[in-house]
Design an enzyme around this catalytic site. Structure first.
Site, short mmCIF file in Angstrom:
data_model
loop_
_atom_site.label_atom_id
_atom_site.label_comp_id
_atom_site.label_asym_id
_atom_site.label_seq_id
_atom_site.Cartn_x
_atom_site.Cartn_y
_atom_site.Cartn_z
N LYS A 71 16.46 34.86 -8.56
CA LYS A 71 15.30 34.15 -9.12
C LYS A 71 15.61 33.40 -10.43
CE LYS A 71 11.25 36.37 -7.33
NZ LYS A 71 10.04 37.09 -7.69
N ASP A 107 3.97 33.38 -8.22
CA ASP A 107 3.53 34.78 -8.32
C ASP A 107 2.24 34.95 -9.13
OD1 ASP A 107 5.38 36.07 -6.75
OD2 ASP A 107 6.73 36.58 -8.40
N1 NAP Z 1 2.40 41.65 -4.05
C1 NAP Z 1 3.30 40.74 -4.33
O1 NAP Z 1 3.18 39.57 -3.97
C2 NAP Z 1 4.49 41.11 -5.14
C3 NAP Z 1 5.29 40.11 -5.73
C4 NAP Z 1 6.39 40.50 -6.48
C5 NAP Z 1 6.68 41.85 -6.64
N2 NAP Z 1 5.89 42.78 -6.02
C6 NAP Z 1 6.17 44.23 -6.18
O2 NAP Z 1 5.97 44.51 -7.55
C7 NAP Z 1 6.86 45.53 -7.99
C8 NAP Z 1 7.63 45.03 -9.22
O3 NAP Z 1 8.42 43.90 -8.82
P1 NAP Z 1 9.33 43.09 -9.89
O4 NAP Z 1 10.02 42.04 -9.11
O5 NAP Z 1 8.54 42.71 -11.08
O6 NAP Z 1 10.39 44.23 -10.26
P2 NAP Z 1 11.32 44.35 -11.56
O7 NAP Z 1 11.55 43.02 -12.18
O8 NAP Z 1 12.47 45.19 -11.13
O9 NAP Z 1 10.41 45.22 -12.59
C9 NAP Z 1 10.10 46.57 -12.35
C10 NAP Z 1 9.05 47.05 -13.34
O10 NAP Z 1 8.67 48.39 -12.99
C11 NAP Z 1 8.89 49.27 -14.12
N3 NAP Z 1 9.25 50.58 -13.61
C12 NAP Z 1 10.13 50.87 -12.63
N4 NAP Z 1 10.19 52.22 -12.44
C13 NAP Z 1 9.33 52.77 -13.35
C14 NAP Z 1 8.94 54.10 -13.65
N5 NAP Z 1 9.45 55.16 -12.98
N6 NAP Z 1 8.01 54.31 -14.62
C15 NAP Z 1 7.48 53.25 -15.29
N7 NAP Z 1 7.81 51.96 -15.05
C16 NAP Z 1 8.72 51.72 -14.10
C17 NAP Z 1 10.00 48.60 -14.90
O11 NAP Z 1 10.00 49.09 -16.21
P3 NAP Z 1 11.30 48.90 -17.18
O12 NAP Z 1 11.22 47.50 -17.69
O13 NAP Z 1 11.12 49.94 -18.23
O14 NAP Z 1 12.50 49.14 -16.31
C18 NAP Z 1 9.57 47.13 -14.80
O15 NAP Z 1 8.51 46.86 -15.67
C19 NAP Z 1 7.74 45.84 -6.78
O16 NAP Z 1 7.20 46.97 -6.11
C20 NAP Z 1 7.60 44.61 -5.90
O17 NAP Z 1 7.77 44.89 -4.52
C21 NAP Z 1 4.81 42.45 -5.30
#
Ligand code: NAP
Length: 289
Positions: A71, A107
C-alpha cells in the site's frame, strides 16, 4: 460472465492474496451490470512489485486494488495521487488512465459511507476510534472532517500521537490521542456517541477477543467494527446484546469496494449485489472452521 476481446481487466495485488474476497465481490457486480470487465487476484511478492507495476502499463490493466504489503511501496510507481493519498501516504486503488497510473484511497470514504447508509449523522458527534494502522488512519481523516470531537487510542501511543498532530494541523484542535488501555477505553467511551474498532482484535482466528467489554457498552451508542472475518465479532455480538446500534465490517468492506468500482467503471456500484456476494463467501468460510 463472458470474456471478449475487449474485456477490461481489474484486480488486486498483495502478498499473500489467496484469502481475498475482492474477486467475488467485484465479479458479482460486473456480471450484475453486464459490464465487460473481469477481476483477478495477483500474488505479487515485494521483490516483483516494480515488474508488476510495469506490467500494468504494458498489458493495459485497467484498475487495481492494492493490499498489504504494497500500500505504501506502490506510491513511487504512480503518476498522480488524490488529496487523500497525499495526506495518508497509502494507496488502495489504482486507475490506469491511458497509461497514467492514478492512486486513490477509498478506506475512509467507505467507512463514512457505511455510517451514512446506516443513517448515522456524524455532525456534532463525539467519536472514539481504536487503532492506528493503515485503515484507522484513513478513517481518522474522514471522521475528522465530520465530527465535533475525535479521540484516538492505540496500543503503540506514538502512532496515534503522530496522527493527532497531523489532523489537528488541518482541523483545529478537535483531535486528541491516548494509549489504548482498559481504563482509557472506559474513560473515553463514557463521553462518546460512537466507537469504532479499527484494530485487528477479534479477527479470525482470535475470535473471542474484544477491546470494548460488554459491561461498558450502552444502548445509545453506535458501535462499528471494521473487522469483517468473522462478521459477527465478539464486539459486534456484545454491542447487539447491549442494545447498541451496530455496523459490521462488511459494510465498510462493501462501500470501500464500491468506491473503487465507481472509479474504474464510472457506474454506480450495485451495493446490494456486492454485499450479498461478500456475506455468502464469509458464511462459507465460517462453516469451514
Ligand atoms: N472492513 C474493511 O473494509 C477493512 C478495511 C481494511 C482493514 N480491515 C480490517 O481492519 C483491521 C486492521 O487493518 P489494518 O490494515 O489497519 O492493520 P494494521 O495496519 O496492521 O494495524 C493493526 C492495528 O491493530 C492494533 N492491534 C493489533 N493487535 C492488537 C492487540 N492485541 N491489542 C491492541 N491493538 C492491537 C495495532 O496496534 P499497534 O499499532 O500497537 O501495533 C494497529 O493499530 C484488520 O482486521 C483488517 O482486516 C477492514
Amino acid at each position: 460472465m463472458s470474456i471478449s476481446g475487449k474485456t477490461r481487466v481489474c484486480g488486486v495485488i498483495g502478498d499473500p492474496i489467496s484469502h481475498t474476497l475482492s474477486p467475488i465481490i467485484h465479479n458479482a457486480a460486473f456480471s450484475h451490470l453486464k459490464l465487460d470487465f473481469v477481476y483477478l487476484a495477483f500474488d505479487v511478492k515485494p521483490s516483483e512489485l516494480e515488474n508488476a507495476m510495469q506490467g500494468i502499463k504494458g498489458l493495459g490493466i485497467h484498475g487495481l486494488n492494492v493490499t498489504m504489503p504494497h500500500k505504501k511501496a506502490v506510491l513511487r510507481f504512480l503518476d498522480e495521487v488524490d488529496q487523500t493519498v497525499k495526506f495518508l501516504g497509502v494507496v488502495n486503488t489504482i486507475l490506469n488512465k491511458k497509461g497514467q497510473l492514478c492512486g486513490f484511497n477509498t478506506d475512509g470514504f467507505g467507512a463514512l459511507r457505511a455510517l451514512k447508509e446506516n443513517r448515522f449523522d456524524l455532525s456534532g458527534k463525539k467519536a472514539l476510534l481504536l487503532g492506528a494502522g493503515g485503515a484507522a488512519k484513513a478513517i481518522a481523516l474522514s471522521l475528522a472532517e465530520e465530527v465535533e470531537e475525535l479521540t484516538l487510542l492505540n496500543r503503540t501511543f506514538e502512532k496515534v500521537r503522530e496522527i493527532e498532530e497531523k489532523l489537528n494541523q488541518h482541523f483545529g484542535e478537535k483531535v486528541r490521542s491516548d494509549t489504548l488501555s482498559p481504563g482509557n477505553v472506559k474513560k473515553y467511551l463514557r463521553d462518546s456517541d460512537i466507537v469504532i474498532n479499527a484494530t485487528s482484535v477479534g479477527m479470525y482466528p482470535n475470535l473471542s477477543q474484544s477491546i470494548v467489554p460488554l459491561e461498558i457498552l450502552r444502548p445509545d451508542l453506535v458501535v462499528m467494527d471494521i473487522v469483517y472475518n468473522p462478521v459477527e465479532t465478539e464486539l459486534v455480538e456484545n454491542a447487539r446484546a447491549a442494545g447498541a446500534r451496530v455496523i459490521t465490517g462488511v459494510e465498510m468492506l462493501i462501500h470501500q469496494g464500491a468506491a473503487s468500482f465507481e472509479i474504474w467503471t464510472g457506474c454506480p456500484a450495485p451495493v446490494d449485489v456486492m454485499r450479498k456476494a461478500a456475506l455468502g463467501k464469509l458464511a462459507s468460510l465460517g462453516e469451514d472452521r
